[in-house]
Design an enzyme around this catalytic site. Structure first.
Site, mmCIF file in Angstrom:
data_model
loop_
_atom_site.group_PDB
_atom_site.id
_atom_site.type_symbol
_atom_site.label_atom_id
_atom_site.label_comp_id
_atom_site.label_asym_id
_atom_site.label_seq_id
_atom_site.Cartn_x
_atom_site.Cartn_y
_atom_site.Cartn_z
ATOM 1 C CB CYS A 79 21.035 4.866 -36.167
ATOM 2 S SG CYS A 79 22.040 6.279 -37.139
ATOM 3 C CG HIS A 183 20.253 7.575 -32.337
ATOM 4 N ND1 HIS A 183 21.167 6.199 -32.268
ATOM 5 C CD2 HIS A 183 20.226 8.001 -33.353
ATOM 6 C CE1 HIS A 183 21.913 6.450 -33.198
ATOM 7 N NE2 HIS A 183 21.587 7.775 -34.073
ATOM 8 C CD GLU A 185 19.630 5.270 -29.057
ATOM 9 O OE1 GLU A 185 21.082 5.915 -29.619
ATOM 10 O OE2 GLU A 185 19.152 5.158 -29.589
#
Length: 202
Positions: A79, A183, A185
């Site tokens: 990001c 992202h 994750e």
């Protein structure tokens, strides 16, 4: 086990990245210590917030990060962490980045689309690179951002369409410094696979 360090420089959701890497089979450490960073097999530069704030916080680590990048070991910016890898950003005022990858960070132009881009969008894989091994073209990943990376085609690992086509993932000429605007994750099975691929590169 490979030693992966998540860089703690005062910005970023470190715990969510740490949990993502743990699900990917790694045991990452969180550190802002230059010696620990340089000793790592791979590093992750997370980031949430403003570009100018990130660059101020990164001043003590700029030399360390540049040295790590030059070593050829894998590094991933996520990001805002992708954005600071670039040469400059127009967010707030024109601000120099780490300049590990040539390119600019620009604000999305005014359109009917909401800014920030927040939610799931699909990516087009542009290069055969270990980070995207096993990732189908058109996979959906999760974004939250108001600025985008403008860089050359040879630096673009994957692109995304949101009013315009931009670099959703970048890479340097050596292939070891990488970034994702999305992202991983927070991107489900696709993001987990990308993190696993990064761990395998380390």
């Amino acid at each position: 086990m490979k030693r992966i360090v998540i860089i703690d420089y005062g910005l970023g959701n470190l715990r969510s990245v740490q949990k993502g890497l743990e699900h990917a089979g790694a045991s990452p450490a969180i550190s802002g210590n230059p010696e620990e960073i340089l000793a790592a097999d791979g590093i992750i530069l997370p980031g949430v917030g403003a570009f100018i704030d990130a660059m101020k916080c990164l001043v003590p680590l700029k030399k360390t990060i540049a040295e790590f990048a030059e070593s050829g070991k894998p590094m991933l910016g996520i990001c805002l962490g992708q954005q600071v890898l670039m040469s400059s950003s127009e967010e707030g005022r024109l601000t120099d980045g780490l300049d590990l990858i040539q390119g600019r960070v620009l604000r999305f132009p005014k359109s009917e689309l909401k800014v920030p881009q927040m939610g799931w969008n699909n990516i087009r894989v542009k290069q055969d690179h270990p980070l995207f091994k096993g990732i189908p073209d058109g996979s959906f990943v999760y974004f939250v951002h108001s600025y985008y990376v403008d860089t050359a085609a040879e630096n673009t690992l994957a692109s995304c369409e949101y009013g315009l086509e931009y670099a959703a993932s970048v890479v340097n000429s050596k292939g070891n410094v990488m970034g994702t605007q999305f992202h991983p994750e927070k991107s489900g099975a696709t993001g987990l696979k990308i993190l696993r691929n990064f761990v395998e590169m380390c």
